[in-house]
Write a protein that holds these residues in place. Structure first.
Motif, mmCIF file in Angstrom:
data_model
loop_
_atom_site.group_PDB
_atom_site.id
_atom_site.type_symbol
_atom_site.label_atom_id
_atom_site.label_comp_id
_atom_site.label_asym_id
_atom_site.label_seq_id
_atom_site.Cartn_x
_atom_site.Cartn_y
_atom_site.Cartn_z
ATOM 1 N N TYR A 7 9.904 -31.789 71.483
ATOM 2 C CA TYR A 7 10.323 -30.409 71.729
ATOM 3 C C TYR A 7 9.130 -29.506 71.996
ATOM 4 O O TYR A 7 8.051 -29.710 71.468
ATOM 5 N N ILE A 8 9.366 -28.504 72.835
ATOM 6 C CA ILE A 8 8.371 -27.476 73.119
ATOM 7 C C ILE A 8 9.022 -26.123 72.852
ATOM 8 O O ILE A 8 10.236 -25.956 73.053
ATOM 9 N N CYS A 9 8.242 -25.163 72.395
ATOM 10 C CA CYS A 9 8.755 -23.821 72.136
ATOM 11 C C CYS A 9 8.672 -22.997 73.420
ATOM 12 O O CYS A 9 7.600 -22.891 74.011
ATOM 13 N N ASN A 10 9.781 -22.423 73.848
ATOM 14 C CA ASN A 10 9.803 -21.579 75.042
ATOM 15 C C ASN A 10 9.083 -20.261 74.824
ATOM 16 O O ASN A 10 8.791 -19.548 75.770
ATOM 17 N N SER A 11 8.789 -19.935 73.574
ATOM 18 C CA SER A 11 8.115 -18.681 73.261
ATOM 19 C C SER A 11 6.600 -18.848 73.201
ATOM 20 O O SER A 11 5.868 -18.144 73.878
ATOM 21 N N CYS A 12 6.124 -19.794 72.371
ATOM 22 C CA CYS A 12 4.680 -19.911 72.136
ATOM 23 C C CYS A 12 4.050 -21.176 72.727
ATOM 24 O O CYS A 12 2.845 -21.319 72.735
ATOM 25 N N GLY A 13 4.861 -22.152 73.175
ATOM 26 C CA GLY A 13 4.333 -23.362 73.788
ATOM 27 C C GLY A 13 3.947 -24.467 72.821
ATOM 28 O O GLY A 13 3.431 -25.494 73.236
ATOM 29 N N ARG A 14 4.180 -24.264 71.521
ATOM 30 C CA ARG A 14 3.848 -25.311 70.553
ATOM 31 C C ARG A 14 4.786 -26.492 70.710
ATOM 32 O O ARG A 14 5.906 -26.367 71.182
ATOM 33 N N LEU A 15 4.319 -27.664 70.283
ATOM 34 C CA LEU A 15 5.099 -28.896 70.353
ATOM 35 C C LEU A 15 5.537 -29.302 68.957
ATOM 36 O O LEU A 15 4.850 -29.004 67.982
ATOM 37 N N ALA A 16 6.676 -30.011 68.855
ATOM 38 C CA ALA A 16 7.170 -30.448 67.552
ATOM 39 C C ALA A 16 8.023 -31.699 67.695
ATOM 40 O O ALA A 16 8.468 -32.062 68.782
ATOM 41 N N LEU A 17 8.247 -32.359 66.541
ATOM 42 C CA LEU A 17 9.090 -33.550 66.484
ATOM 43 C C LEU A 17 10.569 -33.196 66.452
ATOM 44 O O LEU A 17 11.408 -33.974 66.879
ATOM 45 N N ALA A 18 10.901 -32.022 65.908
ATOM 46 C CA ALA A 18 12.289 -31.607 65.749
ATOM 47 C C ALA A 18 12.422 -30.123 66.102
ATOM 48 O O ALA A 18 11.479 -29.349 65.904
ATOM 49 N N PRO A 19 13.582 -29.700 66.598
ATOM 50 C CA PRO A 19 13.751 -28.324 67.053
ATOM 51 C C PRO A 19 13.645 -27.270 65.951
ATOM 52 O O PRO A 19 13.248 -26.143 66.217
ATOM 53 N N GLN A 20 13.968 -27.619 64.722
ATOM 54 C CA GLN A 20 13.951 -26.627 63.634
ATOM 55 C C GLN A 20 12.552 -26.118 63.307
ATOM 56 O O GLN A 20 12.407 -25.141 62.599
ATOM 57 N N TYR A 21 11.509 -26.745 63.844
ATOM 58 C CA TYR A 21 10.149 -26.306 63.580
ATOM 59 C C TYR A 21 9.641 -25.286 64.596
ATOM 60 O O TYR A 21 8.499 -24.862 64.522
ATOM 61 N N LEU A 22 10.475 -24.926 65.572
ATOM 62 C CA LEU A 22 10.054 -24.026 66.642
ATOM 63 C C LEU A 22 10.937 -22.791 66.717
ATOM 64 O O LEU A 22 12.093 -22.816 66.329
ATOM 65 N N CYS A 23 10.380 -21.709 67.264
ATOM 66 C CA CYS A 23 11.110 -20.444 67.410
ATOM 67 C C CYS A 23 12.218 -20.557 68.453
ATOM 68 O O CYS A 23 13.357 -20.166 68.212
ATOM 69 N N ARG A 24 11.848 -21.069 69.630
ATOM 70 C CA ARG A 24 12.798 -21.206 70.745
ATOM 71 C C ARG A 24 12.636 -22.602 71.333
ATOM 72 O O ARG A 24 12.021 -22.782 72.375
ATOM 73 N N PRO A 25 13.183 -23.624 70.654
ATOM 74 C CA PRO A 25 12.950 -25.018 71.082
ATOM 75 C C PRO A 25 13.648 -25.392 72.387
ATOM 76 O O PRO A 25 14.731 -24.896 72.700
ATOM 77 N N ARG A 26 12.973 -26.265 73.139
ATOM 78 C CA ARG A 26 13.547 -26.858 74.339
ATOM 79 C C ARG A 26 13.150 -28.337 74.330
ATOM 80 O O ARG A 26 12.006 -28.684 74.094
ATOM 81 N N LYS A 27 14.105 -29.200 74.591
ATOM 82 C CA LYS A 27 13.874 -30.650 74.620
ATOM 83 C C LYS A 27 12.949 -30.984 75.798
ATOM 84 O O LYS A 27 13.139 -30.489 76.906
ATOM 85 N N ILE A 28 11.940 -31.809 75.541
ATOM 86 C CA ILE A 28 11.030 -32.248 76.589
ATOM 87 C C ILE A 28 11.672 -33.425 77.313
ATOM 88 O O ILE A 28 12.111 -34.391 76.682
ATOM 89 N N LYS A 29 11.749 -33.338 78.629
ATOM 90 C CA LYS A 29 12.308 -34.427 79.422
ATOM 91 C C LYS A 29 11.251 -35.500 79.576
ATOM 92 O O LYS A 29 10.166 -35.240 80.084
ATOM 93 N N LYS A 30 11.546 -36.708 79.136
ATOM 94 C CA LYS A 30 10.617 -37.838 79.251
ATOM 95 C C LYS A 30 10.844 -38.503 80.601
ATOM 96 O O LYS A 30 11.963 -38.745 81.010
#
Length: 80
Positions: free
Chosen positions: A56-79
């Motif tokens: 996942y990547i945050c649409n707000s700040c650009g941070r990456l995470a393993l799960a969406p709950q760790y981000l402000c505005r999560p978006r699934k990364i397309k592999k």
């Protein structure tokens, strides 16, 4: 506050649990990484195993995470 109780992130205002999320992660005393087993010195610890599983990547700040709950505005990364 009881363990598991909801709190608000001081950075983005999103509702978070005990460990916060990437805006403001909170570290438990003597916590070890479930992925690599090392002692977590920094709450933003990213071992090689975690890096390979980032989804996942945050649409707000650009941070990456393993799960969406760790981000402000999560978006699934397309592999690809």
């Amino acid at each position: 506050m009881a363990a598991g109780a909801k709190k608000s992130c001081k950075t983005c205002g999103k509702s978070v649990r005990d460990h916060g999320h990437l805006c403001a992660p909170l570290k438990a005393k003597d916590e070890t990484c479930n992925w690599c087993g090392s002692l977590i010195m920094d709450a933003r610890h990213m071992c090689d195993a975690k890096l390979k599983r980032l989804s996942y990547i945050c649409n707000s700040c650009g941070r990456l995470a393993l799960a969406p709950q760790y981000l402000c505005r999560p978006r699934k990364i397309k592999k690809v």
